[in-house]
Design an enzyme around this catalytic site. Sequence first.
Site, PDB file in Angstrom:
ATOM      1  CG  HIS A 177      -2.075   0.936   1.082  1.00  0.00           C
ATOM      2  ND1 HIS A 177      -1.998   2.268   1.410  1.00  0.00           N
ATOM      3  CD2 HIS A 177      -3.330   0.730   0.596  1.00  0.00           C
ATOM      4  CE1 HIS A 177      -3.165   2.837   1.140  1.00  0.00           C
ATOM      5  NE2 HIS A 177      -3.985   1.930   0.648  1.00  0.00           N
TER       6      HIS A 177
ATOM      7  CD  GLU B 204      -9.034  -3.783  -3.702  1.00  0.00           C
ATOM      8  OE1 GLU B 204     -10.037  -4.251  -3.128  1.00  0.00           O
ATOM      9  OE2 GLU B 204      -9.096  -2.940  -4.594  1.00  0.00           O
TER      10      GLU B 204
HETATM   11  N1  ACO Z   1       4.081  -7.551  -4.475  1.00  0.00           N
HETATM   12  C1  ACO Z   1       5.421  -7.606  -4.620  1.00  0.00           C
HETATM   13  N2  ACO Z   1       6.231  -6.547  -4.486  1.00  0.00           N
HETATM   14  C2  ACO Z   1       5.654  -5.376  -4.182  1.00  0.00           C
HETATM   15  C3  ACO Z   1       4.258  -5.240  -4.004  1.00  0.00           C
HETATM   16  C4  ACO Z   1       3.463  -6.389  -4.158  1.00  0.00           C
HETATM   17  N3  ACO Z   1       2.146  -6.348  -4.009  1.00  0.00           N
HETATM   18  N4  ACO Z   1       3.971  -3.955  -3.718  1.00  0.00           N
HETATM   19  C5  ACO Z   1       5.128  -3.302  -3.722  1.00  0.00           C
HETATM   20  N5  ACO Z   1       6.149  -4.148  -4.011  1.00  0.00           N
HETATM   21  C6  ACO Z   1       7.568  -3.841  -4.094  1.00  0.00           C
HETATM   22  C7  ACO Z   1       7.870  -3.108  -5.392  1.00  0.00           C
HETATM   23  O1  ACO Z   1       8.156  -4.007  -6.435  1.00  0.00           O
HETATM   24  C8  ACO Z   1       9.060  -2.281  -5.000  1.00  0.00           C
HETATM   25  O2  ACO Z   1      10.207  -3.064  -5.014  1.00  0.00           O
HETATM   26  P1  ACO Z   1      11.595  -2.463  -5.566  1.00  0.00           P
HETATM   27  O3  ACO Z   1      11.892  -1.295  -4.669  1.00  0.00           O
HETATM   28  O4  ACO Z   1      12.544  -3.613  -5.416  1.00  0.00           O
HETATM   29  O5  ACO Z   1      11.337  -2.054  -6.971  1.00  0.00           O
HETATM   30  C9  ACO Z   1       8.773  -1.926  -3.548  1.00  0.00           C
HETATM   31  O6  ACO Z   1       7.906  -2.938  -3.048  1.00  0.00           O
HETATM   32  C10 ACO Z   1       8.118  -0.590  -3.372  1.00  0.00           C
HETATM   33  O7  ACO Z   1       7.042  -0.514  -4.257  1.00  0.00           O
HETATM   34  P2  ACO Z   1       6.387   0.844  -4.717  1.00  0.00           P
HETATM   35  O8  ACO Z   1       6.059   0.729  -6.173  1.00  0.00           O
HETATM   36  O9  ACO Z   1       7.181   2.036  -4.285  1.00  0.00           O
HETATM   37  O10 ACO Z   1       5.069   0.852  -3.887  1.00  0.00           O
HETATM   38  P3  ACO Z   1       3.866   1.801  -4.152  1.00  0.00           P
HETATM   39  O11 ACO Z   1       3.583   2.523  -2.898  1.00  0.00           O
HETATM   40  O12 ACO Z   1       4.042   2.621  -5.366  1.00  0.00           O
HETATM   41  O13 ACO Z   1       2.727   0.747  -4.488  1.00  0.00           O
HETATM   42  C11 ACO Z   1       0.765  -0.439  -4.623  1.00  0.00           C
HETATM   43  C12 ACO Z   1       1.549   0.607  -3.835  1.00  0.00           C
HETATM   44  C13 ACO Z   1       0.502   0.098  -6.034  1.00  0.00           C
HETATM   45  C14 ACO Z   1      -0.573  -0.686  -3.942  1.00  0.00           C
HETATM   46  C15 ACO Z   1       1.612  -1.741  -4.688  1.00  0.00           C
HETATM   47  O14 ACO Z   1       1.888  -2.208  -3.395  1.00  0.00           O
HETATM   48  C16 ACO Z   1       0.960  -2.816  -5.544  1.00  0.00           C
HETATM   49  O15 ACO Z   1       1.133  -2.821  -6.764  1.00  0.00           O
HETATM   50  N6  ACO Z   1       0.196  -3.762  -4.887  1.00  0.00           N
HETATM   51  C17 ACO Z   1      -0.482  -4.793  -5.631  1.00  0.00           C
HETATM   52  C18 ACO Z   1      -1.807  -4.243  -6.212  1.00  0.00           C
HETATM   53  C19 ACO Z   1      -2.849  -4.044  -5.132  1.00  0.00           C
HETATM   54  O16 ACO Z   1      -3.070  -4.886  -4.258  1.00  0.00           O
HETATM   55  N7  ACO Z   1      -3.554  -2.887  -5.233  1.00  0.00           N
HETATM   56  C20 ACO Z   1      -4.625  -2.512  -4.289  1.00  0.00           C
HETATM   57  C21 ACO Z   1      -4.176  -1.422  -3.357  1.00  0.00           C
HETATM   58  S1  ACO Z   1      -5.434  -0.988  -2.191  1.00  0.00           S
HETATM   59  C22 ACO Z   1      -6.473   0.009  -3.054  1.00  0.00           C
HETATM   60  O17 ACO Z   1      -6.077   0.755  -3.919  1.00  0.00           O
HETATM   61  C23 ACO Z   1      -7.917  -0.030  -2.784  1.00  0.00           C
END
Ligand code: ACO
Length: 362
Positions: free
Chosen positions: A246, A305
Amino acid sequence: MKNGLEDVVAAETSLSDVDGAAGRLIIKGRSLDDLIGSATYEDVAALLLDGMFDTCIDAASLRKIIGKARVEVFAHLEAVDENLLALPPVDAMRALIARLPDAEDFQSASLLLAAPAVVLPGLLRLQAGHEPIAPDAEQSQSQDILTMLKGTPPSAQQIAALDAYLVTISDHGLNASTFASRVIASTRAGLVSSVLAAISALKGPLHGGAPGPVLDMLDAIAVPSAARGWIETALDRGDRLMGFGHRVYRVRDPRADALKAALKPLVAAGQVDAQKVALAESVERAALDILKERKPDRPLDVNVEFYTALLLDVLGFPRQAFTGVFAIGRTVGWIAHAREQALEGRLIRPRSLYVGPLPQAA
Ligand code: ACO
């Protein structure tokens, strides 16, 4: 590369606060823990809309108003044709909502609160080759949604579970779809325009499009013993695990536990396959362990989710409709934010930082 906008305060709000460090959600002065189990959809809608229109609305009056609006909106299903039915439900829903009059008043808001609740079950039935079921103005929003979806009366536990879901997701700070709603409202376009923009932002897989893929993951894993291997392979491929991570929470998303708790009465009443819940819990545990091993510096926990997928599946919604159900619950938050922004009266117009080339000197 990070876009550097994480810490920019883009709006003042009295609607909700997301404390990402503590894992706490406040909605209009009430904690989510306090609202869950005691508030219905109509209670939380009245809470969020309080002070946003000239009309003073309590939950009981709002229930009647939304009930009547559901009946009014039902006529729009006549506009459904083959082209609309071929679309994913959230896209067809957006097209039908676009037919509503685009104003900023309470009448427009009440039609918008009713519209997704009527349109989504109707579209799902039409896509499955059945006639839509007309709404009943006397029922609560949750009861009527489930009745229109299935054509049979839902159990008390199912109604309570959907209420818990709609309350849980009613508002959540300045997420992407809510920000979209506020941007549109700041131009003084109508509430329909705000909600359409918000739905368009919501449907992306990084926002409200995640729960369908969560269910796909649970189905693919199928048995708890396969969880670890499946997750490792997905992460090796570079996939993100849907339902985890998140932008704001650095601990567990409190909404995940609220939804997990909402499943319990259904389990106790024997209305859920307990093995499905056990599988989800095993997958959650395996994912958290693996994410911790692979990303020790980035706290990645379960988000709303993950248990949304399980709860909506159990309530009988097909996975392709999960984003649409999210929109049913979040519409009140989008409207409240749109009104708050419009009442403030200032156009949202952030500046970009130009990093492109400069014209060559002659
Ligand atoms: N699975 C695996 N790795 C992850 C995940 C995940 N779900 N989420 C983040 N990471 C990793 C990224 O790959 C990144 O790694 P890196 O630094 O080695 O490249 C690191 O964690 C940081 O990620 P960011 O992109 O900076 O995280 P951000 O805050 O932008 O992303 C998000 C938040 C979009 C929700 C992300 O966690 C994600 O894609 N989750 C999966 C989709 C999801 O469940 N969405 C629903 C969110 S809740 C809602 O909107 C109602």
